[in-house]
Write an enzyme that holds these catalytic residues in place. Structure first.
Site, short mmCIF file in Angstrom:
data_model
loop_
_atom_site.label_atom_id
_atom_site.label_comp_id
_atom_site.label_asym_id
_atom_site.label_seq_id
_atom_site.Cartn_x
_atom_site.Cartn_y
_atom_site.Cartn_z
N SER A 74 -19.42 -46.04 -41.15
CA SER A 74 -19.70 -44.93 -40.25
C SER A 74 -18.40 -44.48 -39.59
O SER A 74 -17.47 -45.25 -39.41
CB SER A 74 -20.71 -45.35 -39.19
OG SER A 74 -20.06 -46.16 -38.22
N LYS A 75 -18.41 -43.18 -39.22
CA LYS A 75 -17.20 -42.60 -38.64
C LYS A 75 -16.90 -43.22 -37.28
O LYS A 75 -15.77 -43.20 -36.83
CB LYS A 75 -17.36 -41.08 -38.53
CG LYS A 75 -17.30 -40.40 -39.89
CD LYS A 75 -17.20 -38.90 -39.76
CE LYS A 75 -18.57 -38.27 -39.82
NZ LYS A 75 -18.53 -36.81 -39.68
N ARG A 76 -17.93 -43.74 -36.62
CA ARG A 76 -17.71 -44.35 -35.31
C ARG A 76 -16.95 -45.67 -35.45
O ARG A 76 -16.11 -46.00 -34.63
CB ARG A 76 -19.04 -44.61 -34.61
CG ARG A 76 -19.43 -43.51 -33.62
CD ARG A 76 -20.75 -43.83 -32.94
NE ARG A 76 -21.80 -44.12 -33.91
CZ ARG A 76 -22.39 -45.31 -34.04
NH1 ARG A 76 -22.08 -46.30 -33.25
NH2 ARG A 76 -23.32 -45.49 -34.96
N ASP B 288 -16.02 -34.20 -38.90
CA ASP B 288 -15.05 -34.45 -39.97
C ASP B 288 -15.81 -34.85 -41.23
O ASP B 288 -16.72 -35.66 -41.15
CB ASP B 288 -14.16 -35.65 -39.61
CG ASP B 288 -13.20 -35.31 -38.49
OD1 ASP B 288 -13.17 -34.14 -38.09
OD2 ASP B 288 -12.51 -36.22 -38.02
#
Ligand code: GLU
Length: 485
Positions: A250-252, A14
């Site tokens: 961060s995407k996490r 993404d």
């Protein structure tokens, strides 16, 4: 000199909010300077490559209005703009670096490199390649342990590499000494470090505007520019966006790291753009609400923050509410529609009747939502099929307890006698029945069970207006059903 800048996302999932942030600053500068903005897809990391990611980058950046002048989908004088299609372009430059003694082949196996790093860590010495392969032929190296038949190419970093450079935002910057970086991998793909330098040069990039995490890589890039005999571009390293706890976004860890999250939540692109601008930039006037055009006109590297801005969603919510209220009613309805469709409240395409209901409720809700995804819950009561209408059990438990039946029945009786049906007459009827002169309740006490019974939820647009829009028949039916339950 024509300014040429670029954003260089890697299609690894993404799209990251940082891609929009970098694009905004690159584009604001390019437009101010009458220059060009290039989108280059850095897809050399085949292990992390994701097929649909590139299209998502296009869609989200265009949604934000951050359009590019040249790119894989648009073409341009320096095509192709996708690094995986440029493998032949990198090859001669690698050969030149090898021939000039600035690079060497390395046959060390992955296991050997891991072992080496672990030993270095144990001995608490700086980690880095130990140059076992320097000066060896394949045969000489093959005789030693930890050999892999497919070599990579590494830079031979000199004793005194250039470690400082002038950054447009930070002034003089000092970076740490680099390791003998791999520039060509065993699979024939260049690494980022080689590809970025070759492409920035060949594409005529004058200003490299990117995140501060690349500062430590800049000495490698300076070496490559110098070795290849190319003029160095100027550099501007933007401060990284940070979570409220100051860690890198961060995407996490943070859903707001994904650009598609903002679309799903119903933030307006103009609000997100303003927010991203505000994170790194301030207008000379100090005004916090500004458009892309205002930012671009006043653009000045000296006004860019150097401290990692905190990604404060409350601030974004505030900005979004501002932009939502600025929309015309028609525009608000148009932007709201997809959210009602995906909530299953409106068909696709919407019918005339559905559009009319939406238009009638807009004035009640436009000032009440911070993000458009809040809308379906607020207006569900108007769109839902009467047979499918249910009061939310949690709201019912709170508001429709003992004693509420009398309130609901009194309201229903009063409403059934209203002659000219409008928000005003509805209000007069329920107030007359329930407040002083009627049951003698306070307005809050009186309206809560009515709202719950009629709208099915504890949060809804103003009650008299909601009842007026719903119509007498449906309102009475819901009041009497709740009173009977
Ligand atoms: N592909 C790099 C990234 O994903 C680009 C860094 C740069 O702009 O040089 O961040």
């Amino acid at each position: 000199m024509t300014v040429r800048v670029r954003v260089a996302p890697s299609p690894t999932g993404d799209p990251h909010v940082g891609t929009a942030y970098m694009s905004l600053f690159n584009l604001a500068f390019a437009r101010q300077q009458g220059g060009q903005f290039v989108l280059r897809v850095e897809d050399t990391d085949r292990a992390r490559f994701r097929e649909d990611s590139e299209q998502q980058v296009y869609d989200t950046l265009r949604w934000l209005g951050l359009d590019w002048d040249e790119g894989p989908d648009r073409g341009g004088p320096y095509a192709p703009y996708r690094q995986s299609e440029r493998l032949e372009t990198y090859k001669p430059h690698v050969d030149k670096l090898l021939a000039d003694g600035h690079a060497y082949l390395c046959w060390c196996s992955g296991e050997r490199l891991t072992q080496m790093r672990e030993d270095q860590q144990k001995r608490k010495v700086p980690t880095g390649y130990d140059r076992l392969c320097v000066g060896k032929t394949a045969e000489e190296r093959a005789a030693l342990p930890g050999y892999s038949p497919t070599p990579v190419v590494r830079m031979l970093v000199p004793d005194e590499p250039p470690l400082s450079f002038v950054d447009l935002i930070r002034g003089e910057v000092n970076a740490p000494r680099p390791d003998d970086q791999v520039i060509l991998k065993g699979d024939g793909f260049p690494t980022y470090h080689l590809a970025v330098v070759v492409d920035d040069h060949l594409m005529g990039i004058t200003h490299v505007v990117r995140g501060e995490e690349w500062i430590s890589s800049t000495p490698k890039h300076l070496l490559l520019f110098d070795w290849l005999g190319w003029e160095r571009p100027q550099f501007a390293h933007m401060p990284l966006l940070r979570n409220v706890d100051k860690s890198k976004i961060s995407k996490r860890k943070n859903p707001a790291a994904r650009l598609t999250w903002f679309q799903e939540q119903g933030y307006l692109p103009e609000a997100l753009l303003n927010f991203l601008g505000l994170l790194g930039y301030s207008l000379p006037s100090g005004e916090e609400v500004f458009s892309f055009a205002q930012m671009s006109e006043s653009f000045d590297w000296g006004r860019v923050n150097t401290v990692g801005p905190v990604f404060d969603l409350d601030k974004l919510g505030w900005l979004n509410g501002h932009y939502v209220r600025e929309l015309s009613e028609q525009d608000f309805a148009a932007r709201a529609l997809p959210f009602l469709v995906s909530a299953g409240l409106v068909s696709s395409p919407a019918s005339e009747d559905e559009l009319a209901v939406l238009a009638s409720v807009v004035p009640l809700v436009q000032t009440r939502v911070a993000v458009l995804s809040e809308l379906p819950d607020l207006v569900r009561f108007l769109f839902v099929d009467e047979d499918a209408f249910r009061v939310d059990p949690a709201a019912a438990a709170k508001a429709l307890g003992e004693g509420s039946a009398a309130v609901l029945t009194a309201a229903a009786d009063a409403l059934s006698a209203v002659e000219q049906w409008s928000a005003e007459t509805v209000q007069a009827a329920i107030d007359g029945a329930l407040l002083e002169g009627g049951l003698g309740l306070k307005r809050g006490k009186a309206y809560t069970p009515l709202r719950t019974a009629v709208c099915g939820a504890s949060i809804a647009p103003p009650l008299p207006e909601s009842i007026a829009l719903l119509g007498r028949e449906r309102a009475l039916r819901r009041l009497r059903a709740a009173a009977g339950a």
